[in-house]
Write an enzyme that holds these catalytic residues in place. Structure first.
Site, PDB file in Angstrom:
ATOM      1  N   THR A  10      27.501  91.421   5.786  1.00  0.00           N
ATOM      2  CA  THR A  10      27.938  91.113   4.567  1.00  0.00           C
ATOM      3  C   THR A  10      27.058  90.527   3.593  1.00  0.00           C
ATOM      4  O   THR A  10      26.915  90.815   2.508  1.00  0.00           O
ATOM      5  CB  THR A  10      29.264  90.502   4.753  1.00  0.00           C
ATOM      6  OG1 THR A  10      30.354  90.697   5.700  1.00  0.00           O
ATOM      7  CG2 THR A  10      29.910  89.927   3.425  1.00  0.00           C
ATOM      8  N   ILE A 130      28.700  78.829  -5.200  1.00  0.00           N
ATOM      9  CA  ILE A 130      28.927  77.680  -5.835  1.00  0.00           C
ATOM     10  C   ILE A 130      27.795  76.422  -5.838  1.00  0.00           C
ATOM     11  O   ILE A 130      27.287  76.387  -4.526  1.00  0.00           O
ATOM     12  CB  ILE A 130      30.158  76.666  -5.520  1.00  0.00           C
ATOM     13  CG1 ILE A 130      31.516  77.546  -5.282  1.00  0.00           C
ATOM     14  CG2 ILE A 130      30.312  75.729  -6.488  1.00  0.00           C
ATOM     15  CD1 ILE A 130      32.607  76.761  -5.059  1.00  0.00           C
ATOM     16  N   LYS A 199      31.085  72.505   6.985  1.00  0.00           N
ATOM     17  CA  LYS A 199      30.846  72.388   5.433  1.00  0.00           C
ATOM     18  C   LYS A 199      30.737  71.006   5.125  1.00  0.00           C
ATOM     19  O   LYS A 199      29.747  70.379   4.375  1.00  0.00           O
ATOM     20  CB  LYS A 199      31.431  73.224   4.771  1.00  0.00           C
ATOM     21  CG  LYS A 199      31.064  74.778   4.979  1.00  0.00           C
ATOM     22  CD  LYS A 199      31.969  75.772   4.637  1.00  0.00           C
ATOM     23  CE  LYS A 199      31.644  77.087   4.524  1.00  0.00           C
ATOM     24  NZ  LYS A 199      32.871  77.951   4.194  1.00  0.00           N
TER      25      LYS A 199
HETATM   26  N1  HSE Z   1      34.857  82.259   6.325  1.00  0.00           N
HETATM   27  C1  HSE Z   1      34.351  81.565   5.199  1.00  0.00           C
HETATM   28  C2  HSE Z   1      35.410  81.487   4.192  1.00  0.00           C
HETATM   29  C3  HSE Z   1      33.242  82.423   4.733  1.00  0.00           C
HETATM   30  O1  HSE Z   1      36.520  81.997   4.337  1.00  0.00           O
HETATM   31  O2  HSE Z   1      35.179  80.573   3.113  1.00  0.00           O
HETATM   32  C4  HSE Z   1      32.287  81.662   3.877  1.00  0.00           C
HETATM   33  O3  HSE Z   1      31.643  80.373   4.470  1.00  0.00           O
END
Ligand code: HSE
Length: 411
Positions: A10, A130, A199
């Site tokens: 992707t 972002i 994250k």
């Molecule tokens: N699986 C992640 C989401 C993709 O849904 O945000 C982006 O890190």
């Protein structure tokens, strides 16, 4: 500069397209043309333009002195780690969108990058398209960061939004998110909060300058959220959002991932669908928020390519970050974190149970929903997680605890 892209999924195919479609303007901004010399993937792509640059052998990239930078968009911490490390050791800059890799191996890779005077950039690893890591690293350097609260996962935000707005069932919405290319290969990482955990670990690392260990960040996903919980939150003029939160408290740094009841006046509560947003409070700056597409091919690729542009602009140096890779970030034990919550309780004798709940949660208040006549909710005052858990356990001896969802302090 000639680059190699490792992984043509992707994000990798998005990087290819961004560099093709915006070739001239990217060259102008970077100061020179950026072209893809290799794409590494196990698969064949017969008849597709990428075929011309396709390789199955990492050595082609590592041994080619013309390749100045490598894009790692394979995902995971297996081959992605081995290849990114080898690329840095070969003196090539690396840009990656891989949050699992940075959260697990970022400190080690950053040290290698420093030692070889090349850069390791990972803007796309948090918040997709972002801009958030560069703002933290470059623009918010005058501030002590007091709080970061983010909607960091598009899949779960999409699911919660659809469940709230259309009452669609969890499984149906999850399938849609997968079809739209938001979800991880194994969506457990999304719905159990593991993706958001990586994250918030990366954000905490850059905000506080020491390595946050994601394994130490308490994490809850959204699988326990029901239409009833959503009904209560609507009644309170709130929304339920899966958030990653990191705060500088007098007791220490807290970091967590959990579904939170947020007042609708909070800027994050209006973030719907697959969008992400990160709210940052600085001690001088006050509140700021960064909003946009947190997942998907082109938005994520846009952030990866912006890293490559930065690398080309600084091609003979290591771009520094305020990250002491030798130091671990101490995270406050969960028990000591202050919290408020909505606790849903079912009881045969509701009047007695409500009275008892208010005695236990002094400073709390009771909420009844017309459409849920066999239960009530108590909205607690602020207390530590340990004390909240103890009180819930005590009530659980006599009554059925249906759910407990944390609330923003001001909700
Ligand atoms: N699986 C992640 C989401 C993709 O849904 O945000 C982006 O890190």
């Amino acid at each position: 500069m000639k680059i190699a892209v490792m992984g043509f999924g992707t994000v990798g195919s998005g990087v290819y397209r961004v560099l093709e479609e915006n070739k001239e303007l990217i060259a102008k901004k970077a100061g020179e043309e950026i072209s893809i010399k290799y794409v590494l993937d196990l698969r064949e792509f017969p008849g597709q333009p990428v075929e011309k640059v396709l390789t199955h052998d990492i050595q082609d990239i590592l041994n080619d002195d013309e390749v100045g930078a490598v894009v790692e968009v394979m995902g995971g911490t297996g081959a992605a780690y081995t290849f990114a490390k080898a690329a840095l050791e070969a003196g090539k800059h690396v840009a990656t969108s891989n949050k699992a890799l940075i959260a697990a191996k970022g400190a080690e890779l950053m040290e290698i990058a420093k030692a070889h005077q090349v850069s390791l950039l990972f803007e796309a690893s948090v918040g997709g398209g972002i801009p958030i890591l560069r703002p933290l690293n470059v623009c918010l350097t005058a501030d002590r960061i007091l709080e970061i609260m983010g909607i960091l996962n598009g899949t779960t935000n999409y699911i919660l939004t659809e469940m709230t707005q259309k009452q669609t069932a969890f499984d149906v919405v999850l399938k849609q998110a997968q079809q739209l290319g938001y979800a991880e290969a194994d969506p457990t990482a999304d719905i159990e909060g593991h993706d958001a955990c990586r994250k918030i670990a990366i954000l905490s690392t850059l905000a506080y300058g020491k390595t946050a260990h994601f394994e130490e960040i308490p994490t809850e996903g959204i699988t326990s959220i029901t239409q009833k919980d959503i009904a209560y939150s609507k009644e309170m003029d709130c929304s339920i959002k899966l958030v990653g939160v990191s705060r500088s408290l007098p007791e220490g740094i807290s970091a967590m991932v959990y579904p939170m009841i947020l007042p609708n006046v909070h800027p994050l509560s209006g973030v719907s669908g697959a969008f992400n947003a990160i709210f940052v409070k600085g001690n001088m700056l006050g509140d700021t928020m960064y909003y946009g597409s947190g997942a998907g091919s082109l938005p994520t690729a846009s952030a990866v390519v912006s890293d490559i542009v930065d690398i080309v602009r600084h091609k003979n140096e290591h771009i520094p970050m305020d990250w002491d890779t030798t130091q671990k970030l101490d995270i406050l034990p969960l028990d000591e974190v202050p919290v408020r919550a909505m606790v849903r309780i079912a009881a045969q004798n509701q009047t007695e149970a409500e009275k008892e709940a208010l005695e236990i949660f002094s400073g709390g208040r009771i909420m009844d929903l017309a459409e849920a006549d066999d239960e009530f909710a108590v909205l607690t005052g602020e207390e530590t997680e340990a004390s909240l858990a103890e009180k819930i356990a005590a009530l659980g001896q006599k009554y059925e605890i249906r759910n407990r969802i944390r609330m923003e302090a001001k909700a």
